[in-house]
Design an enzyme around this catalytic site. Structure first.
Site, PDB file in Angstrom:
ATOM      1  N   GLN A 282      46.556 -67.421 -32.859  1.00  0.00           N
ATOM      2  CA  GLN A 282      45.234 -67.767 -33.934  1.00  0.00           C
ATOM      3  C   GLN A 282      46.147 -68.743 -34.755  1.00  0.00           C
ATOM      4  O   GLN A 282      45.461 -69.632 -35.372  1.00  0.00           O
ATOM      5  CB  GLN A 282      44.963 -66.620 -34.627  1.00  0.00           C
ATOM      6  CG  GLN A 282      43.798 -65.910 -33.774  1.00  0.00           C
ATOM      7  CD  GLN A 282      43.369 -64.708 -34.634  1.00  0.00           C
ATOM      8  OE1 GLN A 282      43.902 -63.878 -34.919  1.00  0.00           O
ATOM      9  NE2 GLN A 282      41.984 -64.873 -35.103  1.00  0.00           N
TER      10      GLN A 282
ATOM     11  N   HIS B 241      41.099 -55.503 -30.728  1.00  0.00           N
ATOM     12  CA  HIS B 241      40.800 -56.882 -30.943  1.00  0.00           C
ATOM     13  C   HIS B 241      41.846 -57.822 -31.023  1.00  0.00           C
ATOM     14  O   HIS B 241      42.053 -58.822 -30.536  1.00  0.00           O
ATOM     15  CB  HIS B 241      40.074 -56.856 -32.511  1.00  0.00           C
ATOM     16  CG  HIS B 241      39.652 -58.370 -32.820  1.00  0.00           C
ATOM     17  ND1 HIS B 241      38.468 -58.310 -33.321  1.00  0.00           N
ATOM     18  CD2 HIS B 241      40.434 -59.290 -33.217  1.00  0.00           C
ATOM     19  CE1 HIS B 241      38.181 -59.744 -33.358  1.00  0.00           C
ATOM     20  NE2 HIS B 241      39.405 -60.218 -33.416  1.00  0.00           N
ATOM     21  N   GLU B 242      43.131 -57.318 -31.622  1.00  0.00           N
ATOM     22  CA  GLU B 242      44.257 -58.029 -31.624  1.00  0.00           C
ATOM     23  C   GLU B 242      45.020 -58.255 -30.313  1.00  0.00           C
ATOM     24  O   GLU B 242      45.487 -59.360 -29.946  1.00  0.00           O
ATOM     25  CB  GLU B 242      45.342 -57.355 -32.825  1.00  0.00           C
ATOM     26  CG  GLU B 242      44.741 -57.680 -34.057  1.00  0.00           C
ATOM     27  CD  GLU B 242      43.956 -58.738 -34.545  1.00  0.00           C
ATOM     28  OE1 GLU B 242      44.369 -59.923 -34.274  1.00  0.00           O
ATOM     29  OE2 GLU B 242      42.946 -58.759 -35.384  1.00  0.00           O
TER      30      GLU B 242
ATOM     31  N   GLY C 295      43.611 -58.355 -39.595  1.00  0.00           N
ATOM     32  CA  GLY C 295      44.337 -58.447 -38.309  1.00  0.00           C
ATOM     33  C   GLY C 295      44.439 -59.852 -38.039  1.00  0.00           C
ATOM     34  O   GLY C 295      43.523 -60.612 -38.128  1.00  0.00           O
TER      35      GLY C 295
ATOM     36  N   CYS D 255      36.097 -62.743 -36.539  1.00  0.00           N
ATOM     37  CA  CYS D 255      36.989 -63.062 -36.362  1.00  0.00           C
ATOM     38  C   CYS D 255      37.477 -64.149 -37.022  1.00  0.00           C
ATOM     39  O   CYS D 255      36.486 -65.060 -37.271  1.00  0.00           O
ATOM     40  CB  CYS D 255      37.280 -63.128 -34.563  1.00  0.00           C
ATOM     41  SG  CYS D 255      38.729 -63.983 -34.143  1.00  0.00           S
TER      42      CYS D 255
HETATM   43 NI    NI Z   1      40.100 -61.952 -34.169  1.00  0.00          NI
END
Ligand code: NI
Length: 202
Positions: free
Chosen positions: A82, A166-167, A77, A124
């Site tokens: 990011q 998480h995303e 993901g 991550c």
């Molecule tokens: Ni992440």
């Protein structure tokens, strides 16, 4: 979210994404990847803005590059912040049965979560090399819009549920370490800072 890299073939995957089709032409160009922001980059702690109808061209350009970046990493993901883009957009692919299953989440919203929780190890791409057990709701219901503008509601459990949470967290400036005790979080952040110093000294 970080993947374990098992069975990943980045070049083949790039071509798949470049063509956005299962029978991608091997002659298609391989897309360049985007730099992934790493903690303590401030954009990772910010709430991203909603995708608007006028963002269509940006999204069409960005999504294939995000997939290329995620597969290369490898990850399962990747959220737009990011890669330095302030938009509520994420890409996910759990590669069920080692086959690509790309999912583009535009303006995703978690509508409901189970009371039951599940704990699994998370990593991550913005905290490279760092892993910890994170406890989250075991099941979620998620609403999102796809790149064609169609709305969807899906229910997820297991790794898929953890990955979606998480995303979506990334779009709210929340990292997996924010779900840990301050002690564990600081341990990971200090380790990351130390590894970066060593690399810079390098
Ligand atoms: Ni992440």
């Amino acid at each position: 979210m970080q993947g374990d890299g098992a069975g990943v073939d980045p070049v083949g995957r790039h071509r798949y994404i470049a063509g956005m089709a299962a029978d991608a032409d091997p002659a298609l160009p391989i897309l360049p990847t985007l730099p992934i922001l790493v903690v303590p980059e401030p954009l990772l702690k910010a709430r991203a803005r909603r995708v608007q109808p006028g963002d269509g061209a940006l999204i069409r350009d960005l999504v294939p590059r995000m997939f290329a970046t995620m597969y290369q990493a490898p990850g399962i993901g990747l959220a737009a912040p990011q890669v330095g883009v302030d938009l509520r957009l994420a890409v996910v692919d759990l590669m069920p049965g080692e086959k690509p299953a790309p999912l583009v989440l535009i303006n995703p919203e978690i509508l409901a979560v189970s009371e039951e929780t599940a704990t699994r190890e998370e990593g991550c791409l913005s905290l490279p090399g760092q892993y910890a057990d994170v406890t989250r709701p075991a099941r979620v219901k998620l609403r999102y819009v796809d790149p064609e503008g169609a709305g969807h509601e899906i229910e997820a459990e297991g790794l898929f549920a953890a990955c979606l949470q998480h995303e979506v967290d990334h779009l709210d400036g929340v990292l997996f370490v924010d779900h840990l005790s301050p002690l564990k979080r600081n341990m990971i952040l200090r380790r990351l800072a130390k590894e970066r110093r060593l690399k810079e000294a390098g």
